[in-house]
Design an enzyme around this catalytic site. Structure first.
Site, mmCIF file in Angstrom:
data_model
loop_
_atom_site.group_PDB
_atom_site.id
_atom_site.type_symbol
_atom_site.label_atom_id
_atom_site.label_comp_id
_atom_site.label_asym_id
_atom_site.label_seq_id
_atom_site.Cartn_x
_atom_site.Cartn_y
_atom_site.Cartn_z
ATOM 1 N N ASP A 11 -8.590 -19.447 -19.925
ATOM 2 C CA ASP A 11 -9.296 -20.401 -20.702
ATOM 3 C C ASP A 11 -10.501 -19.816 -21.011
ATOM 4 O OD1 ASP A 11 -10.502 -23.229 -21.687
ATOM 5 O OD2 ASP A 11 -11.811 -22.740 -19.851
ATOM 6 N N ASP A 13 -14.058 -21.422 -23.032
ATOM 7 C CA ASP A 13 -15.319 -21.990 -22.893
ATOM 8 C C ASP A 13 -15.441 -22.439 -21.421
ATOM 9 O OD1 ASP A 13 -16.356 -22.418 -25.724
ATOM 10 O OD2 ASP A 13 -14.341 -23.317 -26.034
ATOM 11 N N THR A 110 -7.119 -21.709 -25.352
ATOM 12 C CA THR A 110 -8.335 -22.571 -25.674
ATOM 13 C C THR A 110 -8.037 -23.751 -26.442
ATOM 14 O OG1 THR A 110 -10.641 -22.631 -26.293
ATOM 15 C CG2 THR A 110 -9.258 -21.100 -27.234
ATOM 16 N N LYS A 142 -4.388 -28.923 -24.930
ATOM 17 C CA LYS A 142 -4.578 -29.099 -23.170
ATOM 18 C C LYS A 142 -4.967 -30.776 -23.362
ATOM 19 C CE LYS A 142 -6.379 -24.783 -22.334
ATOM 20 N NZ LYS A 142 -7.606 -23.885 -21.907
ATOM 21 N N ASP A 167 -11.572 -24.146 -15.859
ATOM 22 C CA ASP A 167 -12.605 -24.775 -15.249
ATOM 23 C C ASP A 167 -12.954 -25.926 -15.591
ATOM 24 O OD1 ASP A 167 -15.526 -24.711 -17.510
ATOM 25 O OD2 ASP A 167 -13.411 -24.553 -18.031
#
Length: 216
Positions: A11, A13, A110, A142, A167
């Site tokens: 990922d 960000d 992402t 996602k 995260d």
């Protein structure tokens, strides 16, 4: 039976880079420009969300722009900031360099744009990130597993031989559904207390052997 680590899928960000504060700052700025109101809580609630969800939330907060224009404006401001400096998360550059030395490829998966992800891939240790999957590169972002499955496909590896690093709750759901071994590295988002993933407080000091051990 031990499975060999074929690739690491990242990922971006909040995982590779500490960009969530930049996103939230630009959300505040955009809301203010349009006479709307915004809060840190609203920004944090969107960590790991699809950009369409961000547009809907900001429109509800008073930003009078069409979704595509709103997303483009917000992303442009964040990209401009990242061109000045990339706020790498602790341990990331060292781990990327170690993976590169051992010939293990990496990809970014992402919900941000392909352009932004390419900027970060280019800023990484030379040759460490060879594949980029941005929001416009998939049909479903996602928490669908599609971004991770697409990244593995482009790398030419089996997803079961990959480790994904995340995260956010949406990101964890995506990575787990794909079949990759999944690491949660907490940052700004509130993550589930437990699940079929491994939690590392930080990537600092972590090694390629640590990643490979997750497949054993």
């Amino acid at each position: 039976m031990t499975t060999t680590l074929a690739a690491v899928l990242w990922d971006m960000d909040g995982t590779l880079i500490d960009s969530e504060p930049i996103w939230i700052a630009q959300q505040f700025a955009l809301a203010e420009q349009h006479g709307g109101t915004w809060s840190t809580e609203q920004g944090l609630a969107l960590v790991g969300a699809d950009m369409h969800d961000t547009a809907v939330a900001m429109q509800a907060a008073g930003v009078e722009l069409e979704s595509a224009e709103l997303v483009a404006t917000l992303e442009r401001a964040v990209i401009d900031s990242l061109r000045e400096t990339v706020p790498w998360r602790p341990g990331v550059r060292e781990l990327l360099a170690a993976l590169r030395r051992q010939g293990i490829p990496c990809a970014i998966a992402t919900t941000s744009s392909h352009e932004m992800a390419t900027l970060i891939a280019d800023a990484a240790p030379d040759g460490a990130i060879s594949v980029v999957v941005g929001s416009e590169d998939v049909v479903q972002t996602k928490p669908s597993p599609e971004p991770y499955l697409r990244a593995a496909e482009l790398l030419g590896v089996r997803i079961e031989q990959c480790v994904a690093v995340e995260d956010s709750p949406n990101g964890l759901a995506s990575a787990l559904a794909s079949g990759a071994a999944t690491i949660a590295v907490p940052n700004d988002a509130v993550l589930p207390a437990a699940g079929a993933f491994t939690t590392w407080p930080t990537l600092e000091g972590r090694t390629v052997a640590d990643l490979a051990a997750l497949l054993e």
